[in-house]
Structures are given as structure tokens and as C-alpha cells.
Design a protein around this motif. Structure first.
Motif, PDB file in Angstrom:
ATOM      1  N   SER A   1       0.834  -1.199   0.000  1.00  0.00           N
ATOM      2  CA  SER A   1       0.000   0.000   0.000  1.00  0.00           C
ATOM      3  C   SER A   1       0.867   1.247   0.000  1.00  0.00           C
ATOM      4  O   SER A   1       1.855   1.332   0.747  1.00  0.00           O
ATOM      5  CB  SER A   1      -0.901   0.017   1.244  1.00  0.00           C
ATOM      6  OG  SER A   1      -1.770  -1.085   1.202  1.00  0.00           O
ATOM      7  N   HIS A   2       0.499   2.189  -0.842  1.00  0.00           N
ATOM      8  CA  HIS A   2       1.150   3.500  -0.843  1.00  0.00           C
ATOM      9  C   HIS A   2       0.229   4.475  -1.554  1.00  0.00           C
ATOM     10  O   HIS A   2      -0.645   4.050  -2.328  1.00  0.00           O
ATOM     11  CB  HIS A   2       2.510   3.447  -1.556  1.00  0.00           C
ATOM     12  CG  HIS A   2       3.489   4.450  -1.016  1.00  0.00           C
ATOM     13  ND1 HIS A   2       3.790   5.611  -1.669  1.00  0.00           N
ATOM     14  CD2 HIS A   2       4.206   4.451   0.130  1.00  0.00           C
ATOM     15  CE1 HIS A   2       4.677   6.288  -0.940  1.00  0.00           C
ATOM     16  NE2 HIS A   2       4.953   5.599   0.156  1.00  0.00           N
ATOM     17  N   CYS A   3       0.375   5.738  -1.282  1.00  0.00           N
ATOM     18  CA  CYS A   3      -0.476   6.741  -1.916  1.00  0.00           C
ATOM     19  C   CYS A   3      -1.958   6.402  -1.714  1.00  0.00           C
ATOM     20  O   CYS A   3      -2.793   6.668  -2.596  1.00  0.00           O
ATOM     21  CB  CYS A   3      -0.178   6.848  -3.418  1.00  0.00           C
ATOM     22  SG  CYS A   3       1.489   7.344  -3.800  1.00  0.00           S
TER      23      CYS A   3
ATOM     24  N   ARG B   1      11.131   2.370  -4.308  1.00  0.00           N
ATOM     25  CA  ARG B   1      10.333   3.572  -4.598  1.00  0.00           C
ATOM     26  C   ARG B   1       8.936   3.202  -5.075  1.00  0.00           C
ATOM     27  O   ARG B   1       8.741   2.240  -5.796  1.00  0.00           O
ATOM     28  CB  ARG B   1      11.032   4.424  -5.663  1.00  0.00           C
ATOM     29  CG  ARG B   1      12.251   5.130  -5.114  1.00  0.00           C
ATOM     30  CD  ARG B   1      12.935   5.981  -6.170  1.00  0.00           C
ATOM     31  NE  ARG B   1      14.189   6.508  -5.656  1.00  0.00           N
ATOM     32  CZ  ARG B   1      14.288   7.640  -4.952  1.00  0.00           C
ATOM     33  NH1 ARG B   1      13.217   8.368  -4.719  1.00  0.00           N
ATOM     34  NH2 ARG B   1      15.457   8.042  -4.491  1.00  0.00           N
ATOM     35  N   CYS B   2       7.996   4.022  -4.692  1.00  0.00           N
ATOM     36  CA  CYS B   2       6.611   3.807  -5.120  1.00  0.00           C
ATOM     37  C   CYS B   2       6.498   4.176  -6.602  1.00  0.00           C
ATOM     38  O   CYS B   2       6.973   5.241  -7.018  1.00  0.00           O
ATOM     39  CB  CYS B   2       5.695   4.696  -4.273  1.00  0.00           C
ATOM     40  SG  CYS B   2       4.008   4.772  -4.897  1.00  0.00           S
ATOM     41  N   PRO B   3       5.867   3.337  -7.430  1.00  0.00           N
ATOM     42  CA  PRO B   3       5.748   3.658  -8.855  1.00  0.00           C
ATOM     43  C   PRO B   3       4.768   4.795  -9.135  1.00  0.00           C
ATOM     44  O   PRO B   3       4.732   5.314 -10.249  1.00  0.00           O
ATOM     45  CB  PRO B   3       5.249   2.336  -9.467  1.00  0.00           C
ATOM     46  CG  PRO B   3       4.586   1.620  -8.352  1.00  0.00           C
ATOM     47  CD  PRO B   3       5.298   2.033  -7.087  1.00  0.00           C
ATOM     48  N   LEU B   4       4.000   5.220  -8.140  1.00  0.00           N
ATOM     49  CA  LEU B   4       3.041   6.318  -8.350  1.00  0.00           C
ATOM     50  C   LEU B   4       3.641   7.664  -7.975  1.00  0.00           C
ATOM     51  O   LEU B   4       3.527   8.636  -8.713  1.00  0.00           O
ATOM     52  CB  LEU B   4       1.767   6.074  -7.526  1.00  0.00           C
ATOM     53  CG  LEU B   4       0.985   4.801  -7.863  1.00  0.00           C
ATOM     54  CD1 LEU B   4      -0.234   4.676  -6.974  1.00  0.00           C
ATOM     55  CD2 LEU B   4       0.591   4.785  -9.338  1.00  0.00           C
ATOM     56  N   CYS B   5       4.271   7.738  -6.796  1.00  0.00           N
ATOM     57  CA  CYS B   5       4.774   9.039  -6.322  1.00  0.00           C
ATOM     58  C   CYS B   5       6.301   9.120  -6.357  1.00  0.00           C
ATOM     59  O   CYS B   5       6.868  10.173  -6.103  1.00  0.00           O
ATOM     60  CB  CYS B   5       4.274   9.304  -4.905  1.00  0.00           C
ATOM     61  SG  CYS B   5       4.968   8.148  -3.705  1.00  0.00           S
TER      62      CYS B   5
HETATM   63 ZN   LIG Z   1       3.329   6.413  -3.378  1.00  0.00          ZN
END
Ligand SMILES: [Zn+2]
Length: 243
Positions: free
Chosen positions: A18-20, A54-58
Motif C-alpha cells: 500500500s502507498h499513496c 520507490r513507489c511507482p506512483l509518487c
Molecule cells: Zn506512493
């Protein structure tokens, strides 16, 4: 001939984190291609989840507490040859095609106690010792049937030799793609009758046992394909695309 060819095997591990404020799916090794320094750093700990950096979204560095740590998604495929007394669902085109969203024909087989898959085809009943390495397996012989497991192989062999399953009959009364299914379900009902259990209709067996597994498999295949194409996948929670 083998049922699945090795080029289409689904052998990568899908993980979720989970992220963002979103659930994000990717392969367990996804970070290698766009964070070389991290790759070098984690080369000694290939199984470690620290490879996710690293998150691929942010694109922010990922830090997880214990409760947020990435989890592996169970693969719905098993090796049919390691699943004795099972109803196996496979695809000639490979496991990526075992999905309700795919138009290609599914193929069905029953394993004996040694993992040989008996399946009805245009050439009659085949006894496959390879080719079902990635399929969906439904266990058929619960503990109550143990007294029948000794007879299973002999019954399956005898059943497969019946004139009903001769090659020239394959096209008779054939609904598209259903003759291998009819062979498997008729054998299941043959064994249920011997065990004093009522026969199952095609609708009962499909609805209660096959469809629930195909639905889970279809979601997994969808997520796997999305990750293969895009590197990661963020499902739409409102469309029930979660695994
Ligand atoms: Zn993120």
C-alpha cells in the motif's frame, strides 16, 4: 504434445503493498530495472522485500512498518502432476489463458494417484505424464473416500477404456469444448455412486466447484498481465478487481 509450452509459464511472484492510499501490485523483483543502485545494494538479499525502494506512483522511497509490509499473492496454479485424485483445468495456450475473460478453450483432465492426467481428446483418452505443470487443480478425494483411493487408478483406467470415449465419438453430441468436461464429470459421478453419494449435475459441479476457482484465477491472470505490460498495477477498488 504438452498442454502448456514453457514460454508462457507464469513463474514470477506477485506482491501487493500500500502507498499513496492505494493497493499496488507488482512482481517481487520489479525494482531492478529502474533503481540500479538499489539492485546492487540488494544483490546479496534476493528474497528480501527491501528490493522495493520507490513507489511507482509518487516515486518516493518506500518505508514500511510491519503491518504495511508487502505480501505475496498466492498463485492459483499448481502442478497437476503433483495433485493426485484431482480435476485439473488447463489451457493448450498456457496458464495465462485460464480465465473467464479469455475465449480460448479450456481443457479438463483427471489425475490418478501417481499424477498421470487422463483427458479426453479427438484421439481418445490421453494419459499425460507432462504438460499440466501449471493448471487449476480441484482435489476430488476427501478423507471420506479413502477406501476408494485404492480402486481409483483401476477404475479410471477401466473407465477410460470404455467405448463411450472412443475417438470417433468425440464429435457426437458435442457442445463446444465440453467433451473433456463430460468425461471428467462422468468419472466423478461414477466414483460418487460407488461411494454411495448422489451424482452431481453439470450445473452443480460447475457452480459450486469450478466457477469459484476460475473467478479467483481470472483476477490473478488479469493482475499478472497488467503488471507484465505496465510494470505495476493499481486496481479500481469499486470494480472489485482486488486480489
Ligand atoms: Zn506512493
Amino acid at each position: 504434445m504438452c498442454l502448456s509450452d514453457s514460454t508462457s509459464l507464469m513463474d514470477r511472484t506477485v506482491i501487493k503493498f500500500s502507498h499513496c492510499d492505494k493497493d499496488i501490485y507488482c512482481f517481487s523483483d520489479y525494482n531492478v530495472c529502474w533503481e540500479p543502485s538499489v539492485h546492487a545494494f540488494t544483490a546479496d538479499c534476493r528474497e528480501s522485500k527491501s528490493r522495493l525502494s520507490r513507489c511507482p506512483l509518487c516515486f518516493q522511497p518506500l518505508k514500511f512498518n510491519l503491518l504495511e509490509a508487502p505480501v505475496s499473492i498466492p498463485c492459483p496454479f499448481t502442478n497437476g502432476h503433483n495433485s493426485p485424485y484431482a480435476f485439473n483445468i488447463g489451457s493448450m495456450c498456457g496458464p495465462l489463458h485460464i480465465s473467464e475473460y479469455d475465449d480460448s478453450e479450456l481443457h479438463i483432465g483427471i489425475t490418478n494417484s501417481k499424477g498421470v492426467v487422463y483427458n479426453y481428446t479427438l484421439t481418445g483418452v490421453r494419459r499425460d505424464e507432462c504438460g499440466w505443470e501449471q493448471c487449476v487443480s480441484l482435489q476430488l478425494a476427501p478423507s471420506g473416500w479413502s477406501s476408494l483411493s485404492d480402486q481409483w487408478d483401476a477404475e479410471l483406467e477401466h473407465f477410460s477404456s470404455m467405448a463411450l470415449w472412443a475417438p470417433q465419438r468425440f464429435h457426437e453430441e458435442r457442445e463446444f469444448g465440453s467433451r473433456c468436461y463430460a468425461f471428467a464429470l462422468t468419472f466423478i459421478n461414477h466414483m460418487r455412486t460407488k461411494a454411495g453419494k448422489p451424482c452431481l449435475t453439470r450445473d452443480e459441479f460447475t457452480g459450486n466447484y469450478v466457477l469459484p476457482r476460475i473467478k479467483i484465477t481470472s483476477k490473478y491472470v488479469r493482475v499478472y498481465q497488467e503488471i507484465s505490460h505496465n510494470g505495476f498495477y493499481v486496481p479500481d477498488k469499486h470494480r472489485h478487481e482486488m486480489l
